[in-house]
Design a protein around this motif. Structure first.
Motif, mmCIF file in Angstrom:
data_model
loop_
_atom_site.group_PDB
_atom_site.id
_atom_site.type_symbol
_atom_site.label_atom_id
_atom_site.label_comp_id
_atom_site.label_asym_id
_atom_site.label_seq_id
_atom_site.Cartn_x
_atom_site.Cartn_y
_atom_site.Cartn_z
ATOM 1 N N LEU A 296 0.826 -1.203 0.000
ATOM 2 C CA LEU A 296 0.000 0.000 0.000
ATOM 3 C C LEU A 296 0.862 1.255 0.000
ATOM 4 O O LEU A 296 1.942 1.293 0.601
ATOM 5 N N HIS A 297 0.340 2.283 -0.657
ATOM 6 C CA HIS A 297 1.053 3.559 -0.733
ATOM 7 C C HIS A 297 0.190 4.655 -0.117
ATOM 8 O O HIS A 297 -1.025 4.687 -0.301
ATOM 9 N N PHE A 298 0.846 5.560 0.605
ATOM 10 C CA PHE A 298 0.134 6.602 1.333
ATOM 11 C C PHE A 298 0.769 7.960 1.071
ATOM 12 O O PHE A 298 2.003 8.081 0.990
ATOM 13 N N ARG A 299 -0.096 8.963 0.935
ATOM 14 C CA ARG A 299 0.363 10.346 0.900
ATOM 15 C C ARG A 299 0.147 10.921 2.282
ATOM 16 O O ARG A 299 -0.941 10.829 2.851
ATOM 17 N N ILE A 300 1.187 11.510 2.845
ATOM 18 C CA ILE A 300 1.159 11.981 4.227
ATOM 19 C C ILE A 300 1.294 13.493 4.233
ATOM 20 O O ILE A 300 2.276 14.045 3.719
ATOM 21 N N THR A 343 -7.045 -0.934 8.344
ATOM 22 C CA THR A 343 -8.245 -1.315 7.589
ATOM 23 C C THR A 343 -7.897 -1.711 6.166
ATOM 24 O O THR A 343 -8.410 -2.714 5.639
ATOM 25 N N LEU A 344 -7.036 -0.934 5.533
ATOM 26 C CA LEU A 344 -6.677 -1.216 4.141
ATOM 27 C C LEU A 344 -5.829 -2.479 4.034
ATOM 28 O O LEU A 344 -5.939 -3.232 3.064
ATOM 29 N N TYR A 345 -4.966 -2.714 5.019
ATOM 30 C CA TYR A 345 -4.228 -3.971 5.066
ATOM 31 C C TYR A 345 -5.198 -5.145 5.102
ATOM 32 O O TYR A 345 -5.039 -6.138 4.383
ATOM 33 N N LEU A 346 -6.228 -5.027 5.970
ATOM 34 C CA LEU A 346 -7.203 -6.106 6.140
ATOM 35 C C LEU A 346 -8.042 -6.295 4.874
ATOM 36 O O LEU A 346 -8.386 -7.421 4.497
ATOM 37 N N ALA A 347 -8.382 -5.191 4.218
ATOM 38 C CA ALA A 347 -9.282 -5.251 3.064
ATOM 39 C C ALA A 347 -8.711 -6.092 1.926
ATOM 40 O O ALA A 347 -9.470 -6.663 1.133
ATOM 41 N N GLU A 368 -9.427 8.812 1.279
ATOM 42 C CA GLU A 368 -8.507 9.181 0.204
ATOM 43 C C GLU A 368 -7.450 8.109 0.006
ATOM 44 O O GLU A 368 -7.067 7.798 -1.139
ATOM 45 N N ASN A 369 -6.961 7.516 1.109
ATOM 46 C CA ASN A 369 -5.976 6.449 0.995
ATOM 47 C C ASN A 369 -6.561 5.228 0.287
ATOM 48 O O ASN A 369 -5.882 4.579 -0.517
ATOM 49 N N ALA A 370 -7.828 4.908 0.594
ATOM 50 C CA ALA A 370 -8.485 3.778 -0.070
ATOM 51 C C ALA A 370 -8.600 4.026 -1.570
ATOM 52 O O ALA A 370 -8.303 3.146 -2.395
ATOM 53 N N GLY A 374 -6.791 2.099 -4.870
ATOM 54 C CA GLY A 374 -7.734 1.325 -5.673
ATOM 55 C C GLY A 374 -8.457 0.256 -4.886
ATOM 56 O O GLY A 374 -8.797 -0.804 -5.436
ATOM 57 N N ILE A 375 -8.714 0.518 -3.616
ATOM 58 C CA ILE A 375 -9.381 -0.464 -2.758
ATOM 59 C C ILE A 375 -10.845 -0.063 -2.613
ATOM 60 O O ILE A 375 -11.167 0.972 -2.011
ATOM 61 N N GLY A 376 -11.739 -0.892 -3.141
ATOM 62 C CA GLY A 376 -13.159 -0.550 -3.124
ATOM 63 C C GLY A 376 -13.967 -1.281 -2.080
ATOM 64 O O GLY A 376 -15.165 -1.007 -1.917
ATOM 65 N N ASN A 377 -13.352 -2.205 -1.330
ATOM 66 C CA ASN A 377 -14.106 -2.973 -0.335
ATOM 67 C C ASN A 377 -13.802 -2.530 1.092
ATOM 68 O O ASN A 377 -14.009 -3.274 2.047
ATOM 69 N N ALA A 378 -13.321 -1.300 1.241
ATOM 70 C CA ALA A 378 -13.088 -0.721 2.568
ATOM 71 C C ALA A 378 -14.030 0.459 2.761
ATOM 72 O O ALA A 378 -14.123 1.337 1.898
#
Length: 478
Positions: A296-300, A343-347, A368-370, A374-378
């Motif tokens: 996963l990639h995050f903008r901080i 959450t995104l790790y789990l998704a 925004e992170n989701a 490209g994670i649509g199930n979170a």
């Protein structure tokens, strides 16, 4: 005969330190068998001379005066202001001994507070780096410099008393200890600190005075991306000065030409020392840095929450995944989800992951992170978890969770949130804790609802400090 019949305040004692206690104290036993809590920079095995400051019915309180015989756990700390700065309180202890102390801290809390004795606490996962591991450091600026002990009797000081850029002295809200190098910060952060100090002194920038609520420079907050070698410089001031900020930008880029960098100016007029602005000006770059955790990639941004030790955060999240044992069709709830990293790790491993969080800005970041990944199930819900039960009709559309992950603040779960979570009867609860005492308290309650504590995995996120993260896996027995 009580201790008050034998000992007096001000009396000196000798004892050997046998255990670590809370609030920068250690525990030791005198030859008479009396126990004492002793303040000071100590290690298990130290023999010390101490002065009694309070006589309690069952133990003494004392302050260390002299180290008579050092413990084999001791090492020489690399930081020249160790013992004065409150950041690295265990830097005088060998790292393997630090891990042993932390393991015992978790095991003792579970046993003594929670009565949870039937589970083995796994060895602490050590940090790959014990220095320069922090990806975020906040420095404070003050018009009152904290004087080192060796400076108190000097007539002429090598540094001014009316300016300091560093860390607040322990227990002192207005004085700041000048820091040249923080051994927990990344090298580029220390370089930015040096350039900033030189620049603001050269330009006569007025430091903040908290009592008077005057002055311009309040904080310097630095963030770093391991993945992209990016540095964020966030200078926090009481007003915006465009000309000064442009000159500051030019100085940083001139002195650190090889460093990828974004520079922001947070502005606040609040009467506090929190490094968060009411408004933000981007001085250079786009005002964010990018980081990776797993796939996963995050903008901080300047005020986003992100785990402070990037490498150990991956170990922590991998540990959560292993304990959760997710299956493809599972629904999982992530309580106190913050900006949604867990959450995104789990998704990625289940049908639906639902994160709940009280801080609205964190929920916005999570969504925004989701989207960015490209994670649509979170799904993320802005909610105060003490009202968790009232959310159940809304949550029903996602399905009931087979797994719940909870990562509460240091105070532990709100009693109402804990009770509602248990009413949902998930098969597995993964409790992520930064406070072993409150993990034990909540764990005791969980086990009274037909759960057993199956596995406990401490993870050392903060070497040279007493802090320890713990993963605890509870599984339903009926």
């Amino acid at each position: 005969m009580s201790l008050r019949d034998v000992y007096r305040k001000g009396e000196e004692i000798e004892l050997v330190i046998s255990d670590i206690a809370e609030k920068d104290q250690c525990f030791g036993v005198l030859e008479s068998g009396a126990g004492a809590l002793v303040r000071g920079t100590l290690a298990v095995g130290d023999r010390v001379r101490a002065k009694i400051i309070r006589v309690k019915p069952r133990y003494l309180e004392a302050v260390s005066l002299e180290l008579l015989e050092p413990s084999s756990d001791r090492v020489d700390p690399v930081c020249p202001v160790f013992g004065v700065c409150g950041g690295c309180k265990w830097m005088h202890v060998r790292y393997d001994a630090q891990l042993s102390y932390k393991h015992k801290k978790v095991a003792d809390a579970l046993s003594h507070i929670g009565g949870l004795t039937a589970v083995d606490v796994l060895p602490v996962k050590p940090a790959p780096e014990v220095c320069h591991y922090r990806n975020k450091v906040e420095f404070s600026c003050s018009s009152k410099r904290y004087l080192l002990p060796e400076e108190l009797d000097l007539e002429t000081l090598s540094r001014p008393k009316d300016f300091a850029l560093g860390f607040h002295a322990p227990g002192n809200f207005e004085k700041v200890l000048e820091i040249d190098t923080c051994y927990l910060a990344k090298p580029c952060m220390n370089e930015a600190l040096s350039v900033t100090r030189e620049f603001v002194i050269e330009h006569g920038v007025e430091p903040y005075a908290i009592r008077e609520h005057t002055g311009f420079l309040r904080n310097l907050m630095l963030r770093y991306s391991e993945e992209h070698d990016e540095l964020m410089v966030n200078i926090v001031t009481s007003a915006f000065d465009a000309k000064l900020m442009q000159a500051y930008r030019d100085r940083l880029l001139e002195r650190m030409p090889e460093q990828k960098m974004t520079i922001v100016n947070n502005v606040t007029t609040r009467k506090n020392t929190v490094a968060v602005g009411d408004s933000e000006q981007v001085i250079h770059g786009d005002g964010t840095i990018r980081e990776r955790l797993g796939d996963l990639h995050f903008r901080i941004s300047a005020n986003s929450f992100f785990q402070t030790n990037t490498r150990q955060a991956e170990a922590l999240y991998d540990g959560i995944m292993n304990l959760a044992g997710l299956e493809e069709n599972d629904v999982v709830y992530d309580l106190y989800c913050g900006t949604g990293t867990i959450t995104l790790y789990l998704a990625e491993r289940c049908r639906r992951a639902v994160g709940l969080e009280v801080v609205e800005s964190s929920i916005i970041d999570a969504r925004e992170n989701a989207q960015a990944n490209g994670i649509g199930n979170a799904s993320f819900i802005h909610a105060d978890l003490k009202n968790f039960e009232s959310l159940l009709p809304t949550l029903g559309e996602y399905g009931m969770p087979r797994v719940i992950v909870t990562d509460p603040p240091r105070a532990g779960m709100h009693p109402k949130a804990l009770k509602t979570m248990l009413k949902l009867q998930p098969e597995t609860i993964v409790y992520v804790s930064c406070n072993p005492a409150n993990l034990a308290r909540d764990g005791k309650e969980i086990c009274q609802w037909d759960y057993r504590l199956d596995e406990v995995q401490p993870v050392d996120m903060f070497p040279h400090t007493s802090h320890i993260e713990t993963l605890a896996c509870f599984r339903r027995t009926v």
